[in-house]
Design a protein around this motif. Structure first.
Motif, PDB file in Angstrom:
ATOM      1  N   ASN A 110       2.083 -10.938   8.466  1.00 11.44           N
ATOM      2  CA  ASN A 110       2.635 -10.515   7.209  1.00 11.44           C
ATOM      3  C   ASN A 110       1.298  -9.947   6.541  1.00 11.44           C
ATOM      4  OD1 ASN A 110       5.387 -10.754   7.041  1.00 11.44           O
ATOM      5  ND2 ASN A 110       4.794 -12.918   7.274  1.00 11.44           N
ATOM      6  N   SER A 111       1.429  -8.829   5.898  1.00 12.01           N
ATOM      7  CA  SER A 111       0.059  -8.479   5.262  1.00 12.01           C
ATOM      8  C   SER A 111       0.109  -9.026   3.970  1.00 12.01           C
ATOM      9  CB  SER A 111       0.491  -6.950   4.946  1.00 12.01           C
ATOM     10  OG  SER A 111       1.693  -6.683   4.157  1.00 12.01           O
ATOM     11  N   HIS A 112      -1.364  -9.154   3.468  1.00  7.39           N
ATOM     12  CA  HIS A 112      -1.586  -9.765   2.071  1.00  7.39           C
ATOM     13  C   HIS A 112      -1.705 -11.187   2.408  1.00  7.39           C
ATOM     14  CE1 HIS A 112      -1.276  -6.108   0.405  1.00  7.39           C
ATOM     15  NE2 HIS A 112       0.107  -5.939   0.469  1.00  7.39           N
ATOM     16  N   VAL A 113      -1.904 -11.738   3.587  1.00  6.19           N
ATOM     17  CA  VAL A 113      -1.596 -13.140   3.827  1.00  6.19           C
ATOM     18  C   VAL A 113      -3.212 -13.791   3.612  1.00  6.19           C
ATOM     19  CG1 VAL A 113      -1.433 -15.016   5.458  1.00  6.19           C
ATOM     20  CG2 VAL A 113       0.196 -13.299   5.436  1.00  6.19           C
ATOM     21  N   ARG A 114      -3.312 -14.720   2.841  1.00  5.47           N
ATOM     22  CA  ARG A 114      -4.535 -15.203   2.401  1.00  5.47           C
ATOM     23  C   ARG A 114      -4.943 -16.443   3.412  1.00  5.47           C
ATOM     24  NH1 ARG A 114      -7.589 -14.181  -2.422  1.00  5.47           N
ATOM     25  NH2 ARG A 114      -6.906 -12.115  -2.823  1.00  5.47           N
TER      26      ARG A 114
END
Lengths: 119, 462
Positions: free
Chosen positions: B432-436
């Motif tokens: 997923n995008s924006h995963v830290r």
């Protein structure tokens, strides 16, 4: 069996349907989706780094605090919630949109919006 | 159960890592010394594996932390009770968060020690204990090997830490509830204390009095030693304690209390009460011991396998057993589940099969009514986690306790499980995008083992 002996039969009767199709609680339990392991973003635990790093990190995220307040949990949270902390993460707790027991992925840290596919 | 055992081992391993961090940073060293002592001893107990070690870690943090000390000083002055109570609320938090923060310095010591020594490793079997002194001794001997076993043990390192976190948060929650009502003289019964994995938690919680009981004599001795070490360690305040070796499913503990009129605010029964479900008499005696001496509004809290989950997995299996490379559960028969004496073997990390008994929770709830107990809640570990993690202090505690594994692994280390599938959920999540990154999670194998359990709490009615 002394005094409990009497009770036992009652329990047998009371719970004769245990684990069967007539066991409503059990049947409800079976409907739950499988529980997946917790996931938290931005996990920098102690093993991963030293505290100093952690501290910094916190501050970085501070902006996100506050978002989370939505519900107060029974006893423990309230006051502790987001007042300044020294380290760790402050991303807002989860933003789950659905009921919670089938908790799939625990936290979506940091990002106010859950990543695709998870909530 | 095996879990506990595992814990032990874990600790040892953990230590290593921890030691590095903690030691360095903090004062852990001092503690370590103590710990080690204790550690060696520990072996025999039950399954505390899961929790104990972990607990300590958290505790340690807490204990040591400067903030605590300060508080302590103040409090200490008077008698234990007074001091502890006074702190009440604030302490709770400390329990979870505060200590942790500070902890680096202090707490670590303890944990490290244990870990190092591995002490915990062997023990399991406490149940057996009655006749198992020899077994215990054997375990004890095995401890030394821990080092070698580290790897295997470490396999459930995070699992143990996670369980320990669960206990810490549960204890913190109910101490807080008690404090809303009274701020002094908080008295607790630790039913199945093992080697004392929760001592630090109680200390953090600033209780005034603790009675520790366990069926395993060696465990109780270790627990007592650990307590003495804690007491001597520093000037910090610590509760008064009493140690009793007894089978809480067969003996009436009240006959053994120094103060026959003692009343508890909390009875904590961690990973233990399912052993008593061998017979209705034993289950009733356990409940009597747990609840009879609770004051009005007192709590009976604990963790135990979730029979719904056990049976669900059993029935999904083609055989009488299920599990993975970390744990296995083997029933004697599928389709027939007596209310009492429904025995199954639980094997964790290949360590000893400990016979356990299915606890049909609605039955436990019903039986507890005899002692005027009302269910406050029961939650699966995941439900409990999901709820509690919303609290930032709990989340920080989770980190301090290393209750989740970093994913992906750091450059210099490897994931605890070599099975790629064990992290499928995390790998998927990372897409997923924006995963830290990194993520914190548990390998599926560990998760499957720990998600068998539930957390429960009962309250004594007026």
């Amino acid at each position: 069996m002394t005094d409990t002996s009497e009770a036992v039969p009652n329990f047998e009767e009371m719970f004769a349907n245990r684990f069967t199709e007539d066991d409503k609680e059990y049947q409800e339990y079976l409907k739950r989706p499988p529980e997946m392991p917790p996931i938290i973003e931005e996990w920098n635990s102690r093993s991963g780094g030293n505290q100093r790093n952690r501290g910094n990190r916190l501050q970085d995220n501070r902006q996100f605090r506050g978002r989370e307040s939505r519900r107060g949990w029974p006893s423990d949270n309230r006051s502790n919630q987001w007042h300044g902390r020294s380290w760790g993460n402050n991303y807002p707790p989860q933003h789950r949109q659905e009921p919670y027991y089938p908790p799939q992925y625990g936290q979506y840290g940091y990002n106010p919006r859950p990543p695709y596919g998870y909530y | 159960m095996a879990l506990e055992q595992a814990k032990t081992s874990v600790n040892s391993e953990t230590e290593t890592s921890f030691s590095i961090d903690e030691t360095t940073t903090a004062s852990g060293t001092g503690f370590s010394v103590k710990t080690s002592v204790c550690g060696q001893v520990d072996t025999p107990k039950k399954r505390k594996e899961f929790e104990d070690d972990l607990v300590e870690e958290s505790s340690r943090y807490e204990e040591d932390s400067p903030s605590k000390k300060r508080k302590l000083d103040i409090e200490i002055v008077p008698e234990e009770k007074g001091s502890g109570d006074v702190e009440g609320v604030s302490r709770k938090r400390k329990l979870e968060t505060d200590d942790l923060k500070d902890e680096p310095s202090t707490g670590d010591g303890t944990q490290k020690k244990r870990k190092v020594e591995l002490e915990d490793v062997p023990e399991r079997q406490k149940n057996l204990e009655g006749g198992h002194s020899s077994t215990v001794a054997a375990h004890y001997n095995e401890l030394k090997e821990v080092g070698l076993d580290k790897r295997s043990q470490s396999r459930i390192f995070y699992l143990r830490n996670f369980n320990n976190w669960i206990k810490s948060v549960l204890i913190g929650e109910f101490l807080e509830k008690v404090r809303q009502r009274k701020n002094r003289d908080i008295t607790v019964l630790d039913l199945g204390c093992g080697k004392g994995g929760d001592l630090l938690k109680w200390r953090k919680g600033r209780i005034s009095k603790l009675i520790c009981t366990d069926i395993a004599d060696i465990s109780v001795k270790q627990c007592q030693q650990r307590y003495e070490d804690m007491k001597n360690r520093r000037d910090e305040y610590i509760f008064n304690a009493e140690f009793i070796t007894a089978d809480c499913s067969k003996e009436l503990l009240a006959d053994k209390f120094r103060d026959p009129e003692v009343r508890f605010d909390i009875c904590s029964c961690q990973f233990v009460c399912h052993y008593s479900f061998e017979s209705s008499e034993q289950a009733d005696m356990m409940l009597r011991n747990a609840c009879e001496r609770l004051g009005p509004g007192g709590y009976f809290i604990g963790t135990t396998p979730n029979s719904f989950e056990l049976i669900r997995r059993l029935e999904a299996s083609e055989t009488e057993s299920f599990g993975n490379e970390i744990y296995t559960v083997k029933f004697e028969k599928k389709g027939h589940y007596p209310l009492f004496g429904c025995k199954y073997d639980f094997n964790l990390e290949g360590v000893v099969d400990v016979p356990e008994f299915l606890v049909y929770f609605p039955l436990l709830t019903e039986m507890a009514k005899k002692y005027n107990m009302k269910l406050v809640y029961k939650k699966t570990f995941l439900e409990f986690y999901e709820e509690k993690i919303k609290n930032n202090e709990n989340k920080m505690l989770l980190k301090r306790m290393q209750a989740l594994e970093p994913y992906p692994a750091n450059e210099n280390s490897k994931l605890i499980s070599e099975k790629v599938d064990d992290y499928e959920h995390a790998a998927e999540y990372v897409k997923n995008s924006h995963v830290r990154l990194p993520l914190g999670t548990l390998s599926k194998s560990e998760w499957e083992a720990t998600s068998i359990y539930l957390v429960f709490a009962f309250e004594k009615q007026q």
